[in-house]
Design a protein around this motif. Structure first.
Motif, PDB file in Angstrom:
ATOM      1  N   SER A  51       2.922   8.621  -0.755  1.00 48.11           N
ATOM      2  CA  SER A  51       2.388   9.932  -0.417  1.00 48.11           C
ATOM      3  C   SER A  51       3.533  10.926  -0.377  1.00 48.11           C
ATOM      4  CB  SER A  51       1.658   9.904   0.931  1.00 48.11           C
ATOM      5  OG  SER A  51       2.556   9.605   1.983  1.00 48.11           O
ATOM      6  N   TYR A  78      -1.166   4.131  -5.849  1.00 52.75           N
ATOM      7  CA  TYR A  78      -1.146   5.344  -5.026  1.00 52.75           C
ATOM      8  C   TYR A  78      -1.374   5.039  -3.542  1.00 52.75           C
ATOM      9  CZ  TYR A  78      -1.155   8.633  -8.950  1.00 52.75           C
ATOM     10  OH  TYR A  78      -0.810   9.373 -10.062  1.00 52.75           O
ATOM     11  N   ASN A  79      -1.826   3.831  -3.229  1.00 52.98           N
ATOM     12  CA  ASN A  79      -2.138   3.502  -1.837  1.00 52.98           C
ATOM     13  C   ASN A  79      -0.918   3.553  -0.933  1.00 52.98           C
ATOM     14  OD1 ASN A  79      -4.783   3.108  -2.551  1.00 52.98           O
ATOM     15  ND2 ASN A  79      -4.675   0.879  -2.586  1.00 52.98           N
ATOM     16  N   PHE A  80       0.264   3.354  -1.489  1.00 53.69           N
ATOM     17  CA  PHE A  80       1.452   3.199  -0.663  1.00 53.69           C
ATOM     18  C   PHE A  80       2.504   4.257  -0.952  1.00 53.69           C
ATOM     19  CE2 PHE A  80      -0.433  -0.921  -1.771  1.00 53.69           C
ATOM     20  CZ  PHE A  80      -0.952  -1.251  -0.533  1.00 53.69           C
ATOM     21  N   ARG A 111     -13.263   6.795  -5.608  1.00 52.29           N
ATOM     22  CA  ARG A 111     -12.759   5.585  -4.945  1.00 52.29           C
ATOM     23  C   ARG A 111     -13.484   4.329  -5.408  1.00 52.29           C
ATOM     24  NH1 ARG A 111     -13.510   1.999  -1.067  1.00 52.29           N
ATOM     25  NH2 ARG A 111     -11.764   1.376   0.264  1.00 52.29           N
ATOM     26  N   ALA A 170      -5.424  -3.371   2.440  1.00 50.31           N
ATOM     27  CA  ALA A 170      -5.252  -1.919   2.501  1.00 50.31           C
ATOM     28  C   ALA A 170      -6.508  -1.189   2.029  1.00 50.31           C
ATOM     29  CB  ALA A 170      -4.051  -1.508   1.645  1.00 50.31           C
ATOM     30  N   ARG A 171      -6.896  -0.164   2.770  1.00 48.01           N
ATOM     31  CA  ARG A 171      -8.050   0.682   2.447  1.00 48.01           C
ATOM     32  C   ARG A 171      -9.310  -0.138   2.185  1.00 48.01           C
ATOM     33  NH1 ARG A 171      -5.998   6.019  -0.898  1.00 48.01           N
ATOM     34  NH2 ARG A 171      -4.167   6.462   0.402  1.00 48.01           N
ATOM     35  N   THR A 210      -4.264   1.637  -7.792  1.00 48.35           N
ATOM     36  CA  THR A 210      -4.005   1.229  -6.410  1.00 48.35           C
ATOM     37  C   THR A 210      -2.551   1.454  -6.011  1.00 48.35           C
ATOM     38  OG1 THR A 210      -3.566  -1.052  -7.119  1.00 48.35           O
ATOM     39  CG2 THR A 210      -5.822  -0.516  -6.462  1.00 48.35           C
ATOM     40  N   VAL A 254     -12.007   2.702  -8.747  1.00 46.30           N
ATOM     41  CA  VAL A 254     -10.568   2.484  -8.818  1.00 46.30           C
ATOM     42  C   VAL A 254     -10.243   1.256  -9.664  1.00 46.30           C
ATOM     43  CG1 VAL A 254     -10.530   1.074  -6.716  1.00 46.30           C
ATOM     44  CG2 VAL A 254      -8.466   2.316  -7.417  1.00 46.30           C
ATOM     45  N   ASN A 261       2.366  -4.701  -4.496  1.00 50.57           N
ATOM     46  CA  ASN A 261       1.216  -4.319  -5.317  1.00 50.57           C
ATOM     47  C   ASN A 261       1.563  -4.388  -6.798  1.00 50.57           C
ATOM     48  OD1 ASN A 261      -1.217  -3.306  -6.187  1.00 50.57           O
ATOM     49  ND2 ASN A 261      -1.193  -1.517  -4.907  1.00 50.57           N
ATOM     50  N   MET A 303      -9.334  -2.478  -1.088  1.00 51.61           N
ATOM     51  CA  MET A 303      -9.479  -1.725  -2.333  1.00 51.61           C
ATOM     52  C   MET A 303      -8.941  -2.493  -3.530  1.00 51.61           C
ATOM     53  SD  MET A 303      -8.003   2.056  -3.384  1.00 51.61           S
ATOM     54  CE  MET A 303      -9.125   2.957  -2.315  1.00 51.61           C
TER      55      MET A 303
END
Length: 274
Positions: free
Chosen positions: A232, A228-230, A218, A61-62, A226, A221, A244, A65
């Protein structure tokens, strides 16, 4: 008497199981599910196990990251713990071996640091003035500042249990003060040093708020951020979020399982005399 002890032990075990084990089982089960199944947030087993797929998605992811976050968190943890061990042991040794008005003032200052909550905005101003804001070096110093008081207390209590005769014998043999500390005292501090390393490593590695305040960006991090990656405002991939969480939780959990006896031994060694 034995029956009472048995009941207390059983109740304690049940409470610990509910508080620690059940949430971990919940995370593991939902980390194996698909996005639709994990959105239900229940204990039902997945119809199709997706461990490897979820693991791959989280790592990739990302632009990987999570791997960058592991590197940053490891650098911060190793650097901060190293400084905490060195300075905590030195300060604790001086405070215990050289009592004076000045050492009493310093000890009171250490206790004050444990009681007064940190001021975020002034700390950010200070970091900006010395060009350490948004840097790993600044984050290491922040972790040292916040953890030094507790570390000094542990070392001071443990050093009180070491006879002064060892210091005097080393001085008679011609050792200088730093040589007395590093060659005589420091090797004897292994139990409390292991405690400091394990406790502070877990606390720093799992820290969420301090990197959020003092380490934006970023490229900076850490593992906790991390999560927050999944999540919103409109979309949440709960299965990847739980995976995660699992990946972030496992390393500190392994460390705690293997070193829990050393933690207890280090914290109680100086409890009788201090």
């Amino acid at each position: 008497m034995k029956r009472r002890q048995y009941v207390i032990g059983a109740v304690s075990f049940a409470v610990a199981f509910v508080i620690f084990v059940i949430p971990f089982i919940f995370v593991v089960i939902n980390a194996m599910k698909s996005a639709a199944e994990s959105a239900r947030l229940d204990f039902r087993l997945p119809q199709k196990w997706q461990f490897w797929q979820n693991l791959t998605d989280v790592v990739q992811a990302r632009d990987y990251m999570l791997l960058l976050a592991y590197f940053n968190s490891t650098v911060i943890t190793v650097g901060a713990v190293t400084l905490l061990v060195i300075f905590g042991a030195l300060v604790g040794y001086v405070l215990q071996r050289r009592p004076s008005r000045f050492s009493s003032f310093v000890y009171a200052f250490v206790l004050t640091g444990l009681m007064i909550p940190p001021a975020v905005v002034p700390t950010i101003w200070v970091l900006q003035e010395i060009n350490l804001f948004k840097t790993l070096h600044g984050m290491i110093l922040i972790q040292v500042a916040y953890g030094l008081g507790f570390t000094v207390l542990l070392y001071r209590a443990f050093i009180a249990s070491i006879p002064r005769d060892l210091d005097e014998a080393a001085i008679v043999d011609g050792a200088r003060p730093l040589q007395v500390f590093f060659r005589v005292i420091l090797p004897l501090l292994e139990p409390v040093t292991v405690t400091v390393i394990v406790v502070q490593s877990i606390a720093i590695f799992n820290d969420f708020t301090h990197p959020l305040y003092y380490l934006p960006g970023r490229e900076n991090v850490t593992v906790q951020l991390t999560l927050y990656n999944f999540q919103s405002q409109f979309v949440s991939q709960m299965n990847l979020l739980f995976m995660n969480i699992l990946l972030v939780t496992i390393p500190p959990l392994i460390v705690f399982i293997f070193f829990n006896r050393q933690i207890v031994a280090g914290m109680t060694s100086g409890a009788v005399k201090g």
